[in-house]
Design a protein around this motif. Sequence first.
Motif, short mmCIF file in Angstrom:
data_model
loop_
_atom_site.label_atom_id
_atom_site.label_comp_id
_atom_site.label_asym_id
_atom_site.label_seq_id
_atom_site.Cartn_x
_atom_site.Cartn_y
_atom_site.Cartn_z
N LEU A 59 -23.65 1.51 49.73
CA LEU A 59 -22.35 1.59 49.05
C LEU A 59 -21.95 3.04 48.79
CD1 LEU A 59 -22.59 -1.31 46.44
CD2 LEU A 59 -21.12 -1.24 48.46
N VAL A 60 -22.88 3.82 48.29
CA VAL A 60 -22.58 5.23 48.01
C VAL A 60 -22.16 5.95 49.28
CG1 VAL A 60 -23.60 7.44 47.32
CG2 VAL A 60 -23.98 5.41 45.92
N VAL A 115 -19.63 3.29 40.70
CA VAL A 115 -20.85 3.16 39.90
C VAL A 115 -21.68 2.05 40.54
CG1 VAL A 115 -21.86 2.61 37.65
CG2 VAL A 115 -19.70 3.89 37.78
N PRO A 116 -22.75 2.39 41.26
CA PRO A 116 -23.57 1.34 41.87
C PRO A 116 -24.49 0.70 40.83
CG PRO A 116 -24.39 3.52 42.48
CD PRO A 116 -23.21 3.73 41.57
N TRP A 170 -23.18 6.51 35.65
CA TRP A 170 -23.43 7.46 36.73
C TRP A 170 -22.64 7.02 37.94
CZ3 TRP A 170 -26.08 11.95 36.15
CH2 TRP A 170 -26.86 12.09 34.99
N ALA A 171 -21.79 7.91 38.48
CA ALA A 171 -20.88 7.54 39.56
C ALA A 171 -20.92 8.54 40.71
CB ALA A 171 -19.45 7.43 39.03
N ALA A 172 -20.73 7.99 41.92
CA ALA A 172 -20.47 8.83 43.09
C ALA A 172 -18.97 9.04 43.19
CB ALA A 172 -21.00 8.16 44.35
N GLN A 173 -18.54 10.26 43.37
CA GLN A 173 -17.12 10.58 43.44
C GLN A 173 -16.60 10.61 44.88
OE1 GLN A 173 -15.21 10.79 40.79
NE2 GLN A 173 -16.85 10.74 39.25
N GLU A 174 -17.52 10.60 45.83
CA GLU A 174 -17.15 10.62 47.25
C GLU A 174 -18.29 10.04 48.06
OE1 GLU A 174 -16.58 14.71 48.16
OE2 GLU A 174 -18.70 15.24 47.94
N LEU A 189 -24.64 11.44 42.35
CA LEU A 189 -24.08 10.71 41.21
C LEU A 189 -23.99 11.65 40.01
CD1 LEU A 189 -25.18 8.41 43.16
CD2 LEU A 189 -25.08 6.98 41.12
N THR A 190 -22.88 11.62 39.34
CA THR A 190 -22.61 12.50 38.21
C THR A 190 -22.16 11.67 37.01
OG1 THR A 190 -20.35 12.85 38.99
CG2 THR A 190 -22.00 14.47 39.67
#
Length: 339
Positions: free
Chosen positions: A45-46, A58-59, A5-9, A14-15
Motif C-alpha cells: 500500500l505504501v 496511514v497503513p 504515522w502516515a506516508a505522504q507519497e 512514514l511521518t
Amino acid sequence: MIRAWAAQEAGGKLTPFEYDPGPLPDDEVEIAVETCGLCHSDMSLVDDEWNVSAYPLVPGHEIVGRIVEAGPSVKHLKAGDRVGVGWFAHSCLGCHTCMSGQHNLCREATGVASARQGRFGGFAERVRAQGAWAIPIPEGVDAAKAGPLFCGGLTVFYPFVHYGIRPTDRVGIIGIGGLGHMALKFARAWGCEVTAFTSSPGKEEEAMAFGAHRVVNSRDKDALKAERGRFDMVLSTVNVPLEWARYVQALAPDGRLNFVGAATEPMGLAPIALMGGQAQLSATSVGTPAIAATMLDFCARHGITPQTEHMKMSQINEAFDHLRAGKARYRIVLENDFA
C-alpha cells in the motif's frame, strides 16, 4: 484529533500525522490501539504496488485494542472490550453477498487503511471500524501477539473452512514466511499431513517446529517431481512467480492449488494441464467476521500464536526496513507508544 504515522507519497517514509475523524458513525466503534502488526500488504500500500493507494496514507490492518466508544447501533460490543480488526473495516451488511455470510466479498467492502475511502489504519493511537468487523478476543489468546492473526492468520485459515479441508487430507504449504508459518500451525492442528515447500534449506528445522511432517526443497526439480499426485490442497503463500505446473502435477485427483499470496505475474498454465486430474485453481481473500471468530477459538483451543518480533510504533520506519530486507521472523508487531 487522532495521531498517526502516515506516508505522504508512494514509497515514502512514514511521518507523524494528525487527522480529525469527525463524529462516530452509528454502526462503528472507536478503538484505542494497543498493538498493530506489520504486514507485507502494508508495504504494498505504501508503495502503491496495486495502484489503489491515496495519500496521506496511514497503513496498519492487524489491530488489537480496547473499545473506547461504540455507536448506538452497535449492540454486541461495549467500551472496554478488547477486539481485533483486520483488513476490512466496513461492508454494507444488506446485499445478497453479506446476507449469505460472505461479507469479505461485498462490493462495498472497505479496507481499514483505505485512504481513497477516507479511512486511516492502525499505525495510530486510535482507529475506527464497523462493529461487525471488530472481533472480540477470547480468553486463551495472547492479545500481545494476536494482531497478525487478523490478516495473515485469517488469510491462511479461511481456505480450510471455505473448502471443507478434512483432517485426513494431505496439505502442502508453499513459503515459510509470515503467512506460511501460521498455515503450517493451522494445518497440523487441523489434523492434516503437512508438507512445507521452501527454497531456504535453513528453514527446515523451523518448518518442522511449526508443524510440518515433511519438508521439500522447492528448488529441487526431482524432489518436486517425486510429489506427483500427493496433495488434496497446496496453499501458496508467496507473492513471486513459480513453476506452477509442477505444483498442479503434485495434486491428487480433484486436488486444489489455492493462492493467498498476492502474486501479480501471469501463471502461464494451459487449461489442458488441469484436465487429467480435474485439478482446481482458486484464490481466497481475507475471511469473514464469523470465520475470524472461529479462528480465534481454534487458536485458543490449540495454543496457536504467530511467531512475532516486537518494536515500538515510533520505530515504524526501522520496522519497514527490517521487513523489506526479508529479516522479519516472522511477523512484526508494533506497540503503541504515543505519549
